[in-house]
Design an enzyme around this catalytic site. Structure first.
Site, mmCIF file in Angstrom:
data_model
loop_
_atom_site.group_PDB
_atom_site.id
_atom_site.type_symbol
_atom_site.label_atom_id
_atom_site.label_comp_id
_atom_site.label_asym_id
_atom_site.label_seq_id
_atom_site.Cartn_x
_atom_site.Cartn_y
_atom_site.Cartn_z
ATOM 1 N N TRP A 128 0.808 -1.215 0.000
ATOM 2 C CA TRP A 128 0.000 0.000 0.000
ATOM 3 C C TRP A 128 0.844 1.269 0.000
ATOM 4 C CZ3 TRP A 128 1.800 2.609 4.078
ATOM 5 C CH2 TRP A 128 2.387 1.840 5.108
ATOM 6 N N ASN A 129 2.133 1.174 0.376
ATOM 7 C CA ASN A 129 2.869 2.408 0.682
ATOM 8 C C ASN A 129 3.292 3.193 -0.558
ATOM 9 O OD1 ASN A 129 4.719 0.211 0.246
ATOM 10 N ND2 ASN A 129 6.357 1.469 1.100
ATOM 11 N N LYS A 152 -2.446 -8.800 -7.013
ATOM 12 C CA LYS A 152 -3.202 -8.720 -5.758
ATOM 13 C C LYS A 152 -2.656 -7.515 -5.005
ATOM 14 C CE LYS A 152 -4.066 -10.676 -1.219
ATOM 15 N NZ LYS A 152 -3.968 -9.302 -0.639
ATOM 16 N N HIS A 153 -3.367 -6.410 -5.110
ATOM 17 C CA HIS A 153 -2.926 -5.188 -4.447
ATOM 18 C C HIS A 153 -3.382 -5.215 -2.985
ATOM 19 C CE1 HIS A 153 -1.072 -1.403 -4.311
ATOM 20 N NE2 HIS A 153 -1.441 -0.909 -5.480
ATOM 21 N N ALA A 154 -2.801 -4.313 -2.203
ATOM 22 C CA ALA A 154 -3.149 -4.233 -0.784
ATOM 23 C C ALA A 154 -4.631 -3.909 -0.606
ATOM 24 C CB ALA A 154 -2.300 -3.165 -0.102
ATOM 25 N N GLY A 203 6.579 -6.683 0.490
ATOM 26 C CA GLY A 203 5.821 -6.670 1.734
ATOM 27 C C GLY A 203 6.676 -7.084 2.912
ATOM 28 N N SER A 204 6.049 -7.684 3.887
ATOM 29 C CA SER A 204 6.738 -8.065 5.115
ATOM 30 C C SER A 204 7.582 -9.314 4.906
ATOM 31 C CB SER A 204 5.720 -8.319 6.229
ATOM 32 O OG SER A 204 4.979 -9.501 5.961
ATOM 33 N N GLU A 225 10.959 -8.458 -2.268
ATOM 34 C CA GLU A 225 11.459 -7.193 -1.723
ATOM 35 C C GLU A 225 10.728 -6.984 -0.411
ATOM 36 O OE1 GLU A 225 11.571 -3.922 -0.264
ATOM 37 O OE2 GLU A 225 10.570 -3.007 -1.986
ATOM 38 N N CYS A 259 10.457 1.421 2.496
ATOM 39 C CA CYS A 259 11.415 0.346 2.781
ATOM 40 C C CYS A 259 12.842 0.871 2.783
ATOM 41 C CB CYS A 259 11.288 -0.764 1.742
ATOM 42 S SG CYS A 259 9.645 -1.443 1.552
ATOM 43 N N GLU A 356 12.039 -3.456 11.961
ATOM 44 C CA GLU A 356 11.941 -2.346 11.028
ATOM 45 C C GLU A 356 10.958 -1.324 11.586
ATOM 46 O OE1 GLU A 356 11.023 -1.371 6.309
ATOM 47 O OE2 GLU A 356 10.322 -3.263 7.176
#
Length: 454
Positions: A128-129, A152-154, A203-204, A225, A259, A356
């Site tokens: 989403w960022n 598949k977007h946030a 993502g995470s 990533e 990130c 993080e």
């Protein structure tokens, strides 16, 4: 079920978006499968023309898309415009230069050559960022090589998800891009589908590793990533004023939800006091508020749970021995605002120090020697980016060579650029986006061996 988009500035609903059921998911995957049959064989000139048209439409719709980004995830409007323009610039770059990235290469001394060809539909799980740039920086080079994509977007930026799908279609990309509005639990079945040839995730760490495990089971390539905890090293011979400016910009851009933001500031002892004083002053001066206002520099965190996590991390850091020089507490509502926060003295062995920090929190510590700075910079599970500030180029580059990171920027803050490869090492993931390496990352590097006839 439906997904709801919440305005993080006000906490109010922007709308709901229906989840795709199994029948719709199947239809959409089949669409990109059928689309790949044509797109993979389309002349390269057609693909570059598509990217040029995509760039033009993004430029025409900057204001529309920037406002959508700001409403859905809170990015200051000026930065949101910059994100859309960057996506347009990326499309134009690959339209103009991408052919050279994927042209066939002769193997010297042999009758062989390598040709770069598409591999099929790619599943992309996106964050989403950076709701436009992140998706398009993956999509643009992979579309150039002839792949099609399933995104598949946030869940929190479904308005952006639909807008990207539409602009690709409007640019002439029929059946090469589909958006899937689905829950995470549906992802394993999509990865298992034989029509899906590879997966990319931003993502995470937890999400990326789970997807990589699934992809491995099915023998499919994956690009990850997964975030970072980037060190920002300032040597005693650095231009302190410039280092502070770079550090503040890096830490707080995108509402400090990047990130590749500088997160761990390692400052040489002789200049530490001057750096910290100036950093706190500039952080405190950032205008926080409505991100639709042109002079706002720091908007809200994108979701309530992210706000709560920042507050928890600061509490944990203080409990471990850190001191708060600025900020430290969420602001009262409405909205999900956390002020610029500067912490010093966090013990490097504290559990929270290994996390993080995905909010406006800067961790500053000092070092005595270069070796100590390098050791502490590398003492992280992450390895995405790093910065070294020094007026001695030879010294800075020697340190850069020893840092465990996918990118090191000297006297500059880390950023992505369409011309250069982007990606990390260690828990930050593997594989590359952008540049020539990104154009080839999800391609079949096929060997053609053709001995001369007698």
């Amino acid at each position: 079920m439906s997904f709801e988009s919440i305005n993080p500035t006000t906490g109010e609903s922007l709308g709901t978006y229906p989840e795709h059921d199994a029948q719709e998911v199947e239809a959409r995957i089949q669409r990109v499968w059928n689309g790949w049959q044509r797109w993979s064989l389309a002349p390269l000139s057609e693909r570059t023309a598509f990217l040029t048209r995509l760039a033009e439409l993004l430029e025409e719709r900057v204001e529309e898309y920037a406002r959508l980004i700001t409403l859905e995830m809170g990015k200051p409007i000026g930065e949101a415009r910059g994100e859309v323009k960057k996506a347009a610039s990326g499309a134009r770059h690959f339209a103009e230069n991408g052919t050279a990235y994927i042209q066939s290469e002769a193997i010297p001394g042999t009758p062989g050559r390598v040709v770069y060809q598409s591999i099929g539909p790619i599943l992309a799980i996106m964050p989403w960022n950076l709701p436009f740039w992140q998706v398009l920086r993956f999509f643009i080079p992979t579309a150039l090589v002839g792949n099609t994509v399933i995104v598949k977007h946030a869940e929190s930026v479904q308005g952006c998800a639909l807008a990207i799908e539409k602009v690709v279609h409007d640019a002439g990309g029929s059946n090469i891009y589909v958006n899937l509005s689905v829950q995470t639990k549906v992802v394993p079945s999509i990865i298992a589908d034989k029509r899906v040839r590879a997966v990319t995730v931003t993502g995470s760490v937890r999400a990326g590793r789970a997807v990589a495990e699934l992809a491995g089971v099915h023998g499919k390539k994956v690009v990850l990533e997964l975030g970072g905890s980037d060190p920002f090293i300032v040597l005693e011979d650095a231009d302190v004023a410039k280092a502070v400016q770079l550090g503040v910009t890096s830490r707080y851009s995108n509402n400090a939800q990047s990130c590749i933001a500088a997160k761990r500031f390692l400052i040489a002892e002789p200049i530490a006091d001057a750096f910290i004083k100036a950093f706190v002053k500039q952080s405190a001066a950032l205008k926080m508020g409505d991100p639709l206002q042109a002079d706002t520099k720091l908007g809200p965190q994108a979701r309530k749970d992210l706000l709560d996590k920042s507050a928890r991390q600061v509490r944990d850091a203080v409990a471990a021995g850190a001191r708060v020089l600025l900020g430290g507490e969420p602001l009262p509502g409405p909205g999900y605002f956390f002020p610029p926060t500067v912490l010093v003295g966090l013990p490097p062995d504290a559990p929270v120090a290994r996390e993080e920090f995905f909010g406006p929190v800067a961790l500053i510590s000092t070092f005595k020697t270069e070796d100590e700075a390098i050791q502490r910079a590398n003492d992280s599970d992450f390895g995405l980016g790093a910065t070294v500030c020094s007026q001695n180029a030879e010294r800075a580059n020697a340190i850069a060579a020893r840092l465990e990171a996918g990118a090191v920027f000297v006297n500059d803050f880390v950023r992505s650029d369409a011309r250069a490869p982007f990606g990390g090492v260690k828990a930050s993931g593997f594989g590359r986006e952008l540049g020539s390496l990104g154009a080839r990352e999800l391609a079949n590097a096929k060997l053609i061996w053709e001995p001369p006839t007698a």
